[in-house]
Design an enzyme around this catalytic site. Structure first.
Site, short mmCIF file in Angstrom:
data_model
loop_
_atom_site.label_atom_id
_atom_site.label_comp_id
_atom_site.label_asym_id
_atom_site.label_seq_id
_atom_site.Cartn_x
_atom_site.Cartn_y
_atom_site.Cartn_z
N ASP A 1 -23.37 3.06 6.43
CA ASP A 1 -23.99 3.27 7.98
C ASP A 1 -24.98 2.44 8.99
O ASP A 1 -25.68 1.60 8.44
CB ASP A 1 -25.14 4.57 7.81
CG ASP A 1 -25.76 6.24 9.02
OD1 ASP A 1 -24.86 4.74 10.02
OD2 ASP A 1 -26.09 6.24 9.00
N THR B 1 -24.37 12.03 10.94
CA THR B 1 -24.89 11.82 9.94
C THR B 1 -24.06 12.80 9.66
O THR B 1 -23.43 13.02 8.13
CB THR B 1 -26.07 11.99 10.48
OG1 THR B 1 -27.30 11.38 10.71
CG2 THR B 1 -26.67 12.58 8.49
#
Length: 775
Positions: free
Chosen positions: A240, A54
């Site tokens: 992602d 992240t």
């Protein structure tokens, strides 16, 4: 609505890098720096668990803006949950200015598609005020389809039907395409239901979750100019959790990236655990084939777990073949051994987990909010709940969006959806007589029948109640009064009769409160004698608070025109509010800072981390699940699921199994999961508290039960062995003894309980512990 929404920049401000935020690469490792600074072309980032993925994505977004001068509106970042998108957006705003963060699109696939469809809805024959059906709406729609087709729900359970339809939509098969390939009786029936279900959604101007993806692909295929606009808008794309994309999401991502080819996919094939809902692991395994010029970066350093936990997870996952190898390592401490608990039964297992957590809380000061219990099946949570409740330990369950699933909230939201989209028959019929207003079931069914016969919507039929056969004056007046109220609400919020968006006259929270009062819901629950504490009324009040929070914290991401969020029409605010509610997922409900132990499925645990984790029910038949026993691909996914669970743990990890487990009221023996054997022995502390019960054959057989007499010790049948009887099936030996010249055994069978047998005549077959077993 103008389709120029994606063309104009949201700000003409020059790029001023906030003070103290220039050094974007500080503290990053060499692979992380490479992932952040490789901005042109295709990039695959293979990110192991806890590897700072992240941070890399958010740093990359900031790097594109601040170092490369890429306008924020040209950046698209997609992840899989609203919670993850919110956290990502928050992190970006800490590095760049708030306006730049807001101008970038950071979203889930479904939210992005919902936004695109709202802008270009006219291209696919939908109003901008279309409804998004959540799980319960879909259930009601498919039940109605089954009812109209006179198909028995016992033979075709709505959940199974919806699963089949969802799988078809994820493969981009509409009802007609699915019908064309249907071969057997069951598939043909599903095709018939699918067509009726699709008809109901079309009549209601509604889309389900899978439609959001499928309709976006349809939009791209049928309107290349629209796709070109979006490609020009989104020149830098980051996705992602790429290993969790399904076929439709793969098509959307690749279509958007086709022009500029600046696509960065991050993920880990070893954490692909959603194959059962359409995720295709090949999307990430074949990324370099799809983009031959792609660069690959491996993030292998783990910042989360101890060396022991990481080494165990790494050893486990290496048994899989469908993967891309990474050398996982960490600078963290060695840490404690993994506790492998064997308990007597599920209650004993729950008590032991609670005791372990109490020790960790008191001795190691691990807070309750940093502990979690994972399980493969939701049904395993009940006994754990009882144990935590009995011990007075606070806990929360991540099982669906509890607040928005409450009846009073569903009723209120149904009013809001019907106001925005009167053609939404599922929600219209939910509220038409809630609370009671003199519109009987007979009136509703008559209106439905006339709508079907005349090929009109129910709202069109109801708009002329005097023409509905059999309606008396009272019923006609009741229908007219209800419709007048709907029209007044639409006027207040700024929706005209053709469902175009216009400026409303009230704030969103005030409007929600007005609907609660005007509908009679507030009065009904205020006088609800079954709720003396007025909790349902308090929940309605909380819905108003939710609308207020939406306008303050979330509205910006739903704005599709050039005006600021504060100037957005009330009707547009309401559309965004309803969209956010529809797309909330179970993980979004998890609050890790609430001081409570979290109970959740292994699937829900993805992306989270806890200081202490207990995985219960680590048994063949549960983990791995019984359906995976004879399928190598599914078995590998079960191993990945176990891998994900293990790598959520930061400091302490407990893996437990019970020798007995009760299923449908019958207590049956179990087998320890084969995954235990794939963990290095030196990393595990084996703790057998089962008093010689079922499970590991290495358990001590000298306990108070399960004893073997000295004269029977030479028998090939020993306590703990798994055996198969020609009549009774699978069982496990409890006790072996000699009597009257014969060797006898007590064997506990799965379906027939404990049977005493003379081994000389029993014809027992010893079962290899590695055999595939049907439980």
């Amino acid at each position: 609505m103008s389709n120029d929404a994606f063309d104009a920049p949201l700000t003409d401000e020059p790029y001023e890098i906030p003070s103290g935020k220039r050094n974007l690469l500080e503290g990053l490792t060499e692979p992380q720096v490479q992932a952040v600074t490789t901005t042109e072309g295709a990039l695959l980032v293979l990110a192991g668990p806890g590897s700072g993925k992240t941070r890399v994505i958010t740093s990359r977004i900031a790097y594109l803006m601040l170092e490369c001068g890429i306008p924020p509106w040209n950046i698209l970042a997609i992840t899989f949950t609203n919670k993850a998108a919110g956290e990502m957006r928050e992190r970006v705003s800490q590095v760049v200015s708030q306006r730049q963060s807001d101008a970038a699109t950071i979203s889930t696939f479904h939210s992005l598609c919902a936004r695109i469809i709202r802008i270009y809805s006219d291209k696919i024959g939908l109003p901008a005020s279309y409804s998004i059906y959540d799980s319960s709406d879909q259930q009601r729609a498919v039940k109605r389809a089954l009812e109209e087709l006179e198909i028995n729900t016992k033979n075709f359970p709505p959940a199974s039907v919806l699963s089949a339809i969802s799988n078809a939509k994820n493969e981009l098969q509409n009802a007609s395409a699915f019908e064309a390939m249907a071969g057997d009786f069951y598939t043909k029936k599903i095709a018939q239901i699918y067509k009726k279900y699709e008809s109901i959604l079309n009549q209601s101007h509604a889309l389900d979750f899978d439609d959001l993806l499928m309709k976006t692909v349809q939009l791209f295929r049928e309107h290349p100019i629209v796709l070109a606009e979006l490609q020009e808008r989104y020149q830098y794309i980051m996705i992602d959790e790429y290993q969790d994309t399904n076929h439709a999401q793969f098509m959307i991502a690749n279509a958007l990236a086709a022009r500029h080819k600046n696509i960065c996919a991050t993920g880990d094939p070893d954490q692909s655990i959603y194959g059962w809902r359409g995720a295709n692991i090949q999307n990430i395994l074949d990324f370099e084939s799809h983009y031959p010029d792609a660069q690959t970066v491996r993030l292998e350093q783990n910042y989360r777990s101890t060396k022991t936990i990481l080494a165990a997870a790494d050893a486990l996952i290496q048994s899989n073949t469908a993967r891309k190898h990474k050398e996982l390592w960490t600078d963290n401490e060695q840490g404690h051994l993994i506790e492998c608990l064997t308990c007597r039964d599920s209650r004993h297992e729950a008590r032991q987990i609670v005791q372990e957590f109490e020790k960790l809380n008191s001795d190691e000061r691990i807070p309750w909010g940093s502990m979690a219990v994972f399980y493969r099946m939701n049904s395993l949570s009940r006994v754990m709940e009882d144990a935590f409740r009995d011990s007075g330990i606070p806990y929360q369950i991540a099982r669906g969006t509890a607040f928005y699933d409450r009846k009073e909230i569903k009723d209120a939201i149904a009013y809001l959806r019907t106001i925005v989209n009167p053609a939404d028959e599922i929600n219209l019929l939910r509220i038409i007589n809630t609370p009671a207003r003199g519109i009987s079931d007979k009136t509703v069914k008559t209106a439905q029948a006339q709508a079907v016969a005349s090929n009109r919507s129910v709202i069109e039929v109801l708009s002329q109640p005097e023409q509905i056969p059999g309606l008396n004056t009272r019923a006609i007046n009741s229908v007219n009064k209800f419709l007048d109220q709907l029209r007044e609400w639409r006027r207040l919020i700024g929706l005209n009769e053709t469902a175009t968006l216009a400026a409303g006259y009230m704030s969103l929270p005030d409007f929600v409160e007005q609907v609660l009062e005007g509908s009679g819901l507030a009065t009904f629950y205020k006088n609800d004698k079954s709720d003396p504490d007025r909790e349902r009324l308090a929940n309605l009040s909380e819905l108003v608070n939710s609308a207020q929070q939406f306008t303050e914290d979330f509205l910006e991401e739903f704005i599709i025109d050039d005006e600021a969020a504060d100037d957005a029409p009330a009707s547009q605010q309401l559309l965004g509010f309803l969209e956010r509610i529809a797309l909330v997922s179970d993980v979004d409900a998890i609050e890790s800072d609430q001081g409570s132990v979290t109970l959740m499925t292994l699937h829900a645990a993805k992306g989270l981390e806890f200081n202490a984790v207990a995985m219960i029910g680590v048994e063949d038949g549960l983990l791995p699940h019984e359906r995976s026993q004879n399928d190598d691909n599914e078995l590998e996914e079960e191993r990945r699921l176990c891998f994900v669970g293990i790598t959520r743990a930061m400091k302490r990890l407990i893996l437990s199994n019970a020798r007995y487990r009760t299923v449908f009221g019958q207590t049956m023996p179990t087998m320890k999961s084969r995954f235990f054997k794939e963990l290095p022995e030196e990393l595990c502390e084996q703790i057998d508290l089962s008093d010689g019960g079922f499970g590991d054959t290495s358990s001590d057989s000298s306990s108070s039960w399960g004893q073997t007499s000295s004269s029977a010790r030479d028998s090939k049948y020993q306590v703990g062995m798994l055996v198969r009887h020609p009549k009774f099936g699978l069982g496990r030996i409890q006790q072996v003894s000699s009597s009257g010249g014969h060797t006898k055994a007590s064997v506990a069978f799965n379906q027939y309980g404990v049977k005493p047998l003379i081994l000389e005549y029993a014809k027992l077959e010893i079962v290899d512990m590695n055999d595939d077993l049907p439980f």
